[in-house]
Enzyme design. Structure first.
Site: not given
Ligand SMILES: [Zn+2]
Ligand SMILES: [Zn+2]
Length: 427
Positions: A187-189
């Protein structure tokens, strides 16, 4: 010593590269890099305890809560920060660099080109933010079910209670987005979504493009710096008088310091572009290595856990054997019971852990550039003409994949749209 600053800079860059390599490749390595990584993590844990003692537990917890909210909750803060940085950079280009361009070393075309390149980065970022990472629902599960087989080590058929599907191999339920994502990478913020099977190629393009943006920016700034140094201030002919009144030619270090004092914006931007370029280049290199090895970031953690468990089992077995053998190799009282139990208790100790998803560099790259699920979706659309899929999207897909598997004589790992009881029976 005139070149001391440059040597120090070289040492800093080298240390930064080593640190990046250790932090990126350490978790999945069982060799020296892995050992250094475990050592560094141990030091960081001690450092955290020390900080906690200095600033207090409450302050540390507040910082952790803030980090948790910013990085590990679905919110657009970091994605907005990225856009703000790019806009600030565009503003700085117009405000500080446009007055210096065109010149003898940088032609006029770089004025619009630099803004177009920054706009391209923002556009690519928005594409990444809104592209489907490969969300698996009851309606779309059939598109992903045939992509990768279960390897029986990291992936076995498991039912996701939230999404009501049997998770295809290599997928994961993202706790932040609360949905299952095919070939989950992480998951890439920064893009406020997951990187998964369908958008991973966009994510790679985003990284590669920003390596280019930073390299282009740094190259342009160096040329502007060279124009300022040699054509405007003529530092190659400059000199200063020392305490005895002798002429001393300006060294590189003094020349750079002089230019930094006169043009701080140019050198700040050069520094920022160089550092960010190195960081993003290291990150892109890491992902290129993952692609070539047929791995996802999520799987590197799984492999790290598996290797750690294997090491633990080996150590435990050795200890048990040593205890069973007793002092001087003479079998002790526990020997009779210990040896047979060893064989049954440590299944991973002698296991050869191979990555079943590594199908050679060319095929691994092809799987990333042309996700298998998109091929299945196109096939389904061609077969059904889209009419049935529009009416009830999951039904046609499920029927086709079931019939394909039946033709091959394989048991189906794809669920029907029935309730969870049926899925559990299948497992
Ligand atoms: Zn799920
Ligand atoms: Zn996510």
């Amino acid at each position: 010593m005139p070149g001391l600053s440059l040597y120090l800079l070289g040492v800093y860059v080298l240390l930064a590269v080593v640190f990046c390599v250790v932090m990126l490749f350490g978790p999945s390595s069982d060799g020296p890099i892995g050992r250094v990584h475990r050592g560094v993590c141990g030091c960081l844990a001690n450092f955290r305890q020390t900080v906690e003692r200095i600033v207090g537990q409450a302050c540390c917890q507040r910082l952790e809560t803030a980090e948790d909210y910013v990085c590990w909750r679905p919110n657009p803060l970091l994605a907005s920060l990225y856009v703000s940085i790019m806009l600030a950079f565009a503003f700085a280009v117009v405000r500080f660099l446009f007055p210096l361009v065109p010149n003898e070393r940088v032609p006029w075309v770089h004025r619009p080109l630099s803004l177009a390149i920054i706009a391209g980065g923002v556009a690519l970022h928005q594409l990444c933010c809104y592209a489907n990472p490969g969300v698996i629902t009851c309606e779309t599960v059939a598109e992903f079910a045939d992509g990768f087989p279960y390897d029986g080590v990291m992936y076995t058929p498991k039912f996701c209670e939230t999404c009501r599907i049997v998770r295809p191999a290599r997928s994961k339920h993202c706790a932040i987005c609360d949905r299952c994502v095919a070939k989950f990478d992480h998951h890439c913020p920064w893009i406020n979504t997951c990187a998964g099977e369908r958008n991973y190629r966009l994510f790679l393009a985003f990284l590669a493009y920003h390596v280019f943006v930073c390299a282009y920016g740094a190259a342009m700034l160096v040329r502007i710096g060279a124009w300022l140094a040699f054509d405007v201030h003529k530092l190659h002919d400059a000199y200063y008088l020392d305490e005895r009144g002798a002429h001393v030619a300006v060294s590189v270090t003094v020349g750079v310091q002089y230019l930094m004092a006169l043009h701080p914006a140019v050198f700040s931007m050069l520094f920022f572009a160089s550092i960010m370029g190195c960081v993003i280049c290291a990150f892109f290199g890491y992902h290129a290595y993952l692609v070539g090895s047929g791995l996802t970031t999520n799987e590197t953690y799984k492999w790290a856990d598996l290797h750690a468990e294997q090491r633990r089992q080996r150590r435990a077995r050795e200890r048990e054997r040593a205890d069973a053998a007793g002092p001087d190799g003479v079998p002790g009282p526990a020997a009779e019971g210990a040896m047979p139990r060893t064989r049954g208790t440590y299944p991973l100790a002698d296991a050869t852990l191979d990555n079943a998803y590594n199908r050679g560099v060319a095929r691994n790259v092809r799987e990333v550039l042309f996700p298998p699920s998109l091929r299945v979706r196109r096939l389904l659309q061609r077969v059904t003409g889209g009419a049935e899929a529009r009416a009830r999207p999951g039904a046609a897909a499920l029927r086709l994949v079931h019939s394909l598997e039946k033709a091959r004589g394989q048991p189906s790992a794809v669920p029907t749209t029935a309730g969870p009881a049926d899925h559990k029976k299948r497992q």
